[in-house]
Motif scaffolding. Structure first.
Motif, PDB file in Angstrom:
ATOM      1  N   LEU A   8     -12.829   0.068   0.089  1.00 42.22           N
ATOM      2  CA  LEU A   8     -11.401  -0.088  -0.119  1.00 42.22           C
ATOM      3  C   LEU A   8     -11.005   0.205  -1.563  1.00 42.22           C
ATOM      4  O   LEU A   8     -11.627  -0.289  -2.495  1.00 42.22           O
ATOM      5  CB  LEU A   8     -10.972  -1.513   0.240  1.00 42.22           C
ATOM      6  CG  LEU A   8      -9.488  -1.808   0.199  1.00 42.22           C
ATOM      7  CD1 LEU A   8      -8.757  -1.016   1.269  1.00 42.22           C
ATOM      8  CD2 LEU A   8      -9.258  -3.295   0.384  1.00 42.22           C
ATOM      9  N   LYS A   9      -9.973   1.047  -1.722  1.00 39.64           N
ATOM     10  CA  LYS A   9      -9.471   1.388  -3.053  1.00 39.64           C
ATOM     11  C   LYS A   9      -8.148   0.700  -3.365  1.00 39.64           C
ATOM     12  O   LYS A   9      -7.937   0.229  -4.476  1.00 39.64           O
ATOM     13  CB  LYS A   9      -9.289   2.902  -3.181  1.00 39.64           C
ATOM     14  CG  LYS A   9     -10.607   3.678  -3.204  1.00 39.64           C
ATOM     15  CD  LYS A   9     -10.410   5.171  -3.150  1.00 39.64           C
ATOM     16  CE  LYS A   9      -9.652   5.729  -4.316  1.00 39.64           C
ATOM     17  NZ  LYS A   9      -9.561   7.213  -4.287  1.00 39.64           N
ATOM     18  N   ARG A  10      -7.210   0.687  -2.397  1.00 41.29           N
ATOM     19  CA  ARG A  10      -5.902   0.074  -2.629  1.00 41.29           C
ATOM     20  C   ARG A  10      -5.160  -0.032  -1.306  1.00 41.29           C
ATOM     21  O   ARG A  10      -5.546   0.564  -0.321  1.00 41.29           O
ATOM     22  CB  ARG A  10      -5.083   0.897  -3.616  1.00 41.29           C
ATOM     23  CG  ARG A  10      -4.667   2.248  -3.061  1.00 41.29           C
ATOM     24  CD  ARG A  10      -3.800   3.059  -4.030  1.00 41.29           C
ATOM     25  NE  ARG A  10      -3.584   4.373  -3.481  1.00 41.29           N
ATOM     26  CZ  ARG A  10      -4.314   5.449  -3.762  1.00 41.29           C
ATOM     27  NH1 ARG A  10      -5.321   5.354  -4.611  1.00 41.29           N
ATOM     28  NH2 ARG A  10      -4.061   6.605  -3.209  1.00 41.29           N
ATOM     29  N   MET A  11      -4.065  -0.774  -1.316  1.00 38.19           N
ATOM     30  CA  MET A  11      -3.146  -0.789  -0.196  1.00 38.19           C
ATOM     31  C   MET A  11      -2.018   0.167  -0.550  1.00 38.19           C
ATOM     32  O   MET A  11      -1.390   0.026  -1.596  1.00 38.19           O
ATOM     33  CB  MET A  11      -2.585  -2.184   0.043  1.00 38.19           C
ATOM     34  CG  MET A  11      -1.687  -2.263   1.231  1.00 38.19           C
ATOM     35  SD  MET A  11      -1.196  -3.956   1.529  1.00 38.19           S
ATOM     36  CE  MET A  11       0.498  -3.674   1.977  1.00 38.19           C
ATOM     37  N   ASP A  12      -1.724   1.164   0.312  1.00 36.29           N
ATOM     38  CA  ASP A  12      -0.716   2.173   0.003  1.00 36.29           C
ATOM     39  C   ASP A  12       0.697   1.743   0.352  1.00 36.29           C
ATOM     40  O   ASP A  12       1.603   1.885  -0.460  1.00 36.29           O
ATOM     41  CB  ASP A  12      -1.016   3.480   0.729  1.00 36.29           C
ATOM     42  CG  ASP A  12      -2.092   4.286   0.039  1.00 36.29           C
ATOM     43  OD1 ASP A  12      -2.329   4.045  -1.155  1.00 36.29           O
ATOM     44  OD2 ASP A  12      -2.690   5.145   0.686  1.00 36.29           O
ATOM     45  N   ASN A  13       0.938   1.280   1.575  1.00 31.91           N
ATOM     46  CA  ASN A  13       2.295   0.913   1.956  1.00 31.91           C
ATOM     47  C   ASN A  13       2.310   0.055   3.201  1.00 31.91           C
ATOM     48  O   ASN A  13       1.320  -0.047   3.897  1.00 31.91           O
ATOM     49  CB  ASN A  13       3.164   2.165   2.162  1.00 31.91           C
ATOM     50  CG  ASN A  13       2.716   3.029   3.319  1.00 31.91           C
ATOM     51  OD1 ASN A  13       2.768   2.622   4.468  1.00 31.91           O
ATOM     52  ND2 ASN A  13       2.260   4.237   3.021  1.00 31.91           N
TER      53      ASN A  13
END
Length: 149
Positions: A8-13
């Motif tokens: 996991l890198k980030r939550m986009d939207n």
């Protein structure tokens, strides 16, 4: 049980299906979000990632002032929205989906499938930008995963 380091890198939207895009954009603009873009989303790849087949969706991306968080607003033209939860109380179950960016999509899907997750459609590629899929996890929670190419 040993766990591999997360991809996991980030939550986009977060996504919300709406009936009136203009009204909802206006509301979120007033709140402080900025309209980042608006487009018609259609084509064979789009229906494959959502599992809906032939689809046509007008979408608007709203972004927070810091540029880190986004809200995707969608108005389904084809197929039309089939259920309306807008008047449900705040403790009603459900949401559209959250999108997360990962480094290795295949590995992430495989690891989540070991915990009961199921692909909604299939893993698809959007141009030379992303590989994408939707999966259903526990309680039928819907999330999207994207791997940047």
């Amino acid at each position: 049980m040993e766990s591999k380091q997360s991809n996991l890198k980030r939550m986009d939207n977060m996504g919300i299906v709406v009936e009136s895009l203009d009204e909802v954009i206006s509301f979120f603009t007033e709140l402080g979000l900025k309209l980042e873009g608006r487009a018609m989303i259609e084509g064979e790849w789009a229906g494959r990632v959502t599992g809906l087949g032939d689809q046509k969706v007008e979408a608007a991306m709203m972004v927070t002032p810091d540029g880190h968080s986004r809200l995707e607003l969608s108005r389904f033209i084809t197929p039309p929205a089939i259920t309306d939860h807008r008047n449900a109380p705040v403790n009603a179950l459900g949401y559209l989906r959250s999108m997360f960016t990962v480094e290795d999509l295949d590995d992430t899907v495989a690891r989540l499938q070991k915990h009961g997750a199921e692909l909604v459609g299939e893993i698809v590629q959007y141009e030379n930008v992303y590989r994408l899929c939707y999966i259903r996890g526990p309680e039928q929670i819907l999330i999207g995963l994207a791997e940047e190419l």
